[in-house]
Design an enzyme around this catalytic site. Structure first.
Site, PDB file in Angstrom:
ATOM      1  N   GLN A 114       0.742  -1.191   0.002  1.00  0.00           N
ATOM      2  CA  GLN A 114      -0.145  -0.135  -0.116  1.00  0.00           C
ATOM      3  C   GLN A 114       0.814   1.135  -0.026  1.00  0.00           C
ATOM      4  OE1 GLN A 114      -3.586  -0.968   0.607  1.00  0.00           O
ATOM      5  NE2 GLN A 114      -3.765   1.132  -0.521  1.00  0.00           N
ATOM      6  N   LYS A 129      -2.689  -0.856   6.479  1.00  0.00           N
ATOM      7  CA  LYS A 129      -3.865  -1.874   6.132  1.00  0.00           C
ATOM      8  C   LYS A 129      -4.048  -2.570   7.760  1.00  0.00           C
ATOM      9  CE  LYS A 129      -5.552  -3.958   2.845  1.00  0.00           C
ATOM     10  NZ  LYS A 129      -6.076  -3.527   1.569  1.00  0.00           N
ATOM     11  N   GLY A 168     -12.510  -0.617   2.830  1.00  0.00           N
ATOM     12  CA  GLY A 168     -12.811  -1.796   2.712  1.00  0.00           C
ATOM     13  C   GLY A 168     -11.817  -2.665   1.975  1.00  0.00           C
ATOM     14  N   ASP A 169     -12.129  -4.085   2.112  1.00  0.00           N
ATOM     15  CA  ASP A 169     -11.094  -4.834   1.366  1.00  0.00           C
ATOM     16  C   ASP A 169     -12.033  -6.242   1.489  1.00  0.00           C
ATOM     17  OD1 ASP A 169      -8.298  -5.308   0.165  1.00  0.00           O
ATOM     18  OD2 ASP A 169      -8.495  -7.057   1.549  1.00  0.00           O
ATOM     19  N   THR A 213     -11.873   0.282  -8.206  1.00  0.00           N
ATOM     20  CA  THR A 213     -10.769  -0.553  -8.419  1.00  0.00           C
ATOM     21  C   THR A 213     -10.894  -1.156  -9.569  1.00  0.00           C
ATOM     22  OG1 THR A 213     -10.754  -0.603  -5.946  1.00  0.00           O
ATOM     23  CG2 THR A 213      -9.385  -2.213  -7.111  1.00  0.00           C
ATOM     24  N   ASN A 244     -16.455  -7.023  -5.114  1.00  0.00           N
ATOM     25  CA  ASN A 244     -16.473  -5.783  -5.510  1.00  0.00           C
ATOM     26  C   ASN A 244     -15.563  -5.398  -6.588  1.00  0.00           C
ATOM     27  OD1 ASN A 244     -14.543  -3.026  -5.190  1.00  0.00           O
ATOM     28  ND2 ASN A 244     -16.817  -2.785  -4.958  1.00  0.00           N
ATOM     29  N   SER A 380     -10.684   6.713  -2.883  1.00  0.00           N
ATOM     30  CA  SER A 380     -10.849   6.950  -1.473  1.00  0.00           C
ATOM     31  C   SER A 380     -10.205   8.497  -1.067  1.00  0.00           C
ATOM     32  CB  SER A 380     -10.143   5.831  -0.595  1.00  0.00           C
ATOM     33  OG  SER A 380     -11.060   4.898  -0.647  1.00  0.00           O
TER      34      SER A 380
HETATM   35  P1  NDP Z   1     -14.755  -9.145  -2.073  1.00  0.00           P
HETATM   36  O1  NDP Z   1     -14.733  -9.646  -0.742  1.00  0.00           O
HETATM   37  O2  NDP Z   1     -15.843  -8.274  -2.545  1.00  0.00           O
HETATM   38  O3  NDP Z   1     -14.609 -10.295  -3.097  1.00  0.00           O
HETATM   39  C1  NDP Z   1     -13.471 -11.186  -2.990  1.00  0.00           C
HETATM   40  C2  NDP Z   1     -13.723 -12.159  -4.074  1.00  0.00           C
HETATM   41  O4  NDP Z   1     -12.622 -13.018  -4.103  1.00  0.00           O
HETATM   42  C3  NDP Z   1     -15.003 -13.075  -3.623  1.00  0.00           C
HETATM   43  O5  NDP Z   1     -15.549 -13.756  -4.923  1.00  0.00           O
HETATM   44  C4  NDP Z   1     -14.062 -14.517  -2.772  1.00  0.00           C
HETATM   45  O6  NDP Z   1     -14.957 -15.470  -2.896  1.00  0.00           O
HETATM   46  C5  NDP Z   1     -13.030 -14.294  -3.831  1.00  0.00           C
HETATM   47  N1  NDP Z   1     -12.149 -14.975  -2.816  1.00  0.00           N
HETATM   48  C6  NDP Z   1     -11.568 -14.291  -1.788  1.00  0.00           C
HETATM   49  N2  NDP Z   1     -10.613 -15.247  -0.994  1.00  0.00           N
HETATM   50  C7  NDP Z   1     -10.359 -16.421  -1.923  1.00  0.00           C
HETATM   51  C8  NDP Z   1      -9.764 -17.551  -1.845  1.00  0.00           C
HETATM   52  N3  NDP Z   1      -8.828 -17.599  -0.837  1.00  0.00           N
HETATM   53  N4  NDP Z   1      -9.801 -18.143  -2.888  1.00  0.00           N
HETATM   54  C9  NDP Z   1     -10.463 -17.982  -3.904  1.00  0.00           C
HETATM   55  N5  NDP Z   1     -11.317 -16.964  -3.956  1.00  0.00           N
HETATM   56  C10 NDP Z   1     -11.381 -15.901  -2.923  1.00  0.00           C
HETATM   57  O7  NDP Z   1     -13.064  -8.439  -2.060  1.00  0.00           O
HETATM   58  P2  NDP Z   1     -12.670  -7.151  -3.080  1.00  0.00           P
HETATM   59  O8  NDP Z   1     -13.267  -7.620  -4.231  1.00  0.00           O
HETATM   60  O9  NDP Z   1     -12.767  -5.940  -2.679  1.00  0.00           O
HETATM   61  O10 NDP Z   1     -11.188  -7.671  -3.205  1.00  0.00           O
HETATM   62  C11 NDP Z   1     -10.592  -8.762  -4.059  1.00  0.00           C
HETATM   63  C12 NDP Z   1      -9.036  -8.353  -4.137  1.00  0.00           C
HETATM   64  O11 NDP Z   1      -8.856  -6.914  -4.730  1.00  0.00           O
HETATM   65  C13 NDP Z   1      -8.198  -8.318  -2.825  1.00  0.00           C
HETATM   66  O12 NDP Z   1      -6.969  -8.980  -3.094  1.00  0.00           O
HETATM   67  C14 NDP Z   1      -8.329  -6.989  -2.505  1.00  0.00           C
HETATM   68  O13 NDP Z   1      -6.868  -6.962  -1.643  1.00  0.00           O
HETATM   69  C15 NDP Z   1      -7.901  -6.303  -3.835  1.00  0.00           C
HETATM   70  N6  NDP Z   1      -8.316  -4.856  -3.704  1.00  0.00           N
HETATM   71  C16 NDP Z   1      -9.484  -4.494  -3.472  1.00  0.00           C
HETATM   72  C17 NDP Z   1      -9.680  -3.025  -3.545  1.00  0.00           C
HETATM   73  C18 NDP Z   1     -11.015  -2.679  -3.171  1.00  0.00           C
HETATM   74  O14 NDP Z   1     -11.364  -1.181  -3.234  1.00  0.00           O
HETATM   75  N7  NDP Z   1     -12.125  -3.449  -2.690  1.00  0.00           N
HETATM   76  C19 NDP Z   1      -8.603  -2.049  -3.721  1.00  0.00           C
HETATM   77  C20 NDP Z   1      -7.400  -2.607  -4.286  1.00  0.00           C
HETATM   78  C21 NDP Z   1      -7.148  -4.133  -4.059  1.00  0.00           C
HETATM   79  P3  NDP Z   1     -15.715 -16.004  -1.596  1.00  0.00           P
HETATM   80  O15 NDP Z   1     -17.122 -15.106  -1.556  1.00  0.00           O
HETATM   81  O16 NDP Z   1     -16.138 -17.668  -1.916  1.00  0.00           O
HETATM   82  O17 NDP Z   1     -14.706 -15.948  -0.455  1.00  0.00           O
END
Ligand code: NDP
Length: 448
Positions: A114, A129, A168-169, A213, A244, A380
């Site tokens: 980050q 974080k 969020g994350d 994102t 997301n 953000s």
């Molecule tokens: P969400 O919780 O909205 O979605 C995560 C998605 O990834 C879900 O479909 C989830 O499936 C899947 N997932 C999570 N963990 C695993 C795993 N161990 N194996 C397989 N699938 C998995 O999170 P975000 O969309 O916010 O975040 C996704 C990624 O993007 C992360 O790496 C986060 O750090 C990164 N990110 C997010 C930002 C944001 O603004 N939200 C900004 C920058 C980066 P399930 O529901 O089955 O767990």
């Protein structure tokens, strides 16, 4: 492991010793340090002032107990974290992750990334974080609320619009931010919108933050394709995850003329050859909080592959948007062999070091997470600007700012890679460009 500059290697060995067992943190540090050899040759003052050692040590690490009661009155204890990594460029900024896999090493890898990501945005934000090993899956709304309230009851004392501003994350979306903001307001008796981002639109949130994102990652790859005189038009794309980031990556790719044929969650993969039905995914995931397997109930021509590997599906563009280390060396080789020409990381560190090497050797357009997914934190920071002005901007204005930020990030990474003799290597470009700005601020601030 790539060859490290001798002096940097000893710094890395110290990081290993000081942070035992934190393998994701080691991986994130190594990836940055591998890029810094030519930087310390140009800037010996960074070594003299131990800038790299200081950047690898968080300014503050907070670990706390989070007790809460479920709907049956049973008591549960989770662990909360906030790692305030580096405040050279502004208040600590970075998301909160609620997932059972969370431990200090995950939060430190994310916080470390980050720092450089936030620097790349060009906005005044430091790196941090946090999160918890709490699993929101299968919990009732009331349980999630009680957890968020307990989490904030400790965290609030470390936050502030000029100090530390979480977002969020994974596992933390609008619902969780709402519960945490409510508890912060109650404890402090202050309506301080600039203390959290990702807020609801009627209480201080910014338009485009939800989309930022995914949209930003797609803009980044669009720029990388432009350099190659190419576009998203007609491209077959894969987007892992269905949260997301995945949802708004799919949306922007479709707007730019590409076709996303597969997405996933941690249970399996949906493959829909004629193109994903995004309205259905939004309904299943954002409204009903169901599993992605249910997509196949509504579309008989779509295939659900339990425990499938999305990277087996041929594509031209891959956008990993789920979690860390989801593309290994074999997956990367398969993607390249199947004709993939661009990879944009919506997720943080989704590709293993072996996978990164495959993409760099193949010279495909590979946008590493700290550059490609910076649109989320950038928006953000735009939310913080609107809060400070007590203003709210239109969707069009805010999206235009986001697009412009992503174009600048792409251009800066591209030009830095050229300057350091590695044209097209966005990993090197992002690491060096992100690092130098933070390092110069640290030099200016003296030994603190
Ligand atoms: P969400 O919780 O909205 O979605 C995560 C998605 O990834 C879900 O479909 C989830 O499936 C899947 N997932 C999570 N963990 C695993 C795993 N161990 N194996 C397989 N699938 C998995 O999170 P975000 O969309 O916010 O975040 C996704 C990624 O993007 C992360 O790496 C986060 O750090 C990164 N990110 C997010 C930002 C944001 O603004 N939200 C900004 C920058 C980066 P399930 O529901 O089955 O767990």
């Amino acid at each position: 492991m790539a060859k490290l500059d001798e002096k940097i290697e000893s710094i890395y060995n110290d990081v290993l010793k000081r942070n035992p067992g934190e393998i994701e943190f080691h991986q994130a540090v190594l990836e940055v340090l591998e890029s810094l050899g030519p930087v310390v040759v140009k800037h010996p003052e960074y070594l003299e002032r131990k800038i790299i050692e200081r950047i690898c040590e968080p300014e503050r690490q907070i670990i706390f107990r989070v007790p809460w009661q479920d709907d049956k009155g049973q008591v549960h204890i989770n662990r909360g974290f906030r790692v305030e990594f580096n405040s050279s460029l502004g208040p600590y900024k970075g998301g909160l992750r609620f997932h059972p896999s969370v431990y200090l090493g995950i939060i430190k890898f994310l916080g470390f990334e980050q720092i450089f990501k936030n620097s790349l945005t060009g906005l005044p934000i430091g790196g941090g974080k946090g999160g918890s090993d709490f699993d929101p899956k299968g919990k009732s709304d009331d349980e999630v609320m009680r957890f968020c309230q307990s989490f904030m009851t400790e965290l609030y004392r470390h936050l502030g619009e000029h100090t530390d501003v979480p977002a969020g994350d994974i596992g933390v979306g609008g619902r969780e931010i709402g519960y945490m903001f409510g508890q912060y307001k109650r404890i402090t008796n202050r309506y301080e919108p600039g203390v959290l981002t990702g807020k609801g639109l009627t209480w201080g949130g910014s338009l485009v933050r939800t989309e930022a994102t995914g949209y930003g990652a797609t803009y980044f790859i669009n720029e990388a394709l432009k350099v190659r005189k190419d576009t998203f038009e007609g491209k077959t794309c894969l987007v892992s995850g269905s949260g997301n980031v995945a949802i708004y990556t799919i949306e922007k790719i479709h707007q730019l003329g590409g076709k996303c044929v597969a997405c996933s969650d941690s249970n399996g993969v949906i493959y829909h050859e004629k193109g994903l039905d995004l309205d259905l995914i939004k309904q299943l995931k954002e409204v009903e909080r169901r599993r992605i397997s249910d997509y196949a109930l509504a579309h008989k021509d779509a295939k659900y592959i339990p425990n499938g590997n999305i990277w087996d599906i041929p594509c031209q563009v891959a956008m990993p948007s789920a979690t860390q280390n989801e593309i290994n060396g074999k997956d990367a080789a398969k993607l390249v062999k199947n004709g993939c020409i661009a990879v944009g990381e919506g997720a943080n560190m989704p590709t293993t070091p072996e996978g990164v090497k495959v993409f760099l050797d193949a010279k495909i357009a590979y946008g590493p997470g700290k550059a490609a997914n910076a649109g989320g934190v950038a928006t953000s920071a735009l939310e913080m600007q609107q809060n400070a002005q007590r203003d709210s901007w239109t969707f069009e204005d805010t999206e235009a700012k986001l697009e412009n930020i992503m174009k600048n990030i792409h251009a800066n990474c591209y030009e830095t890679a050229e300057e350091y003799g590695a044209p097209g290597n966005y990993v090197l470009g992002a690491n060096i460009c992100g690092f130098i700005k933070v390092a110069n601020a640290m030099v200016a601030h003296g030994l603190v």
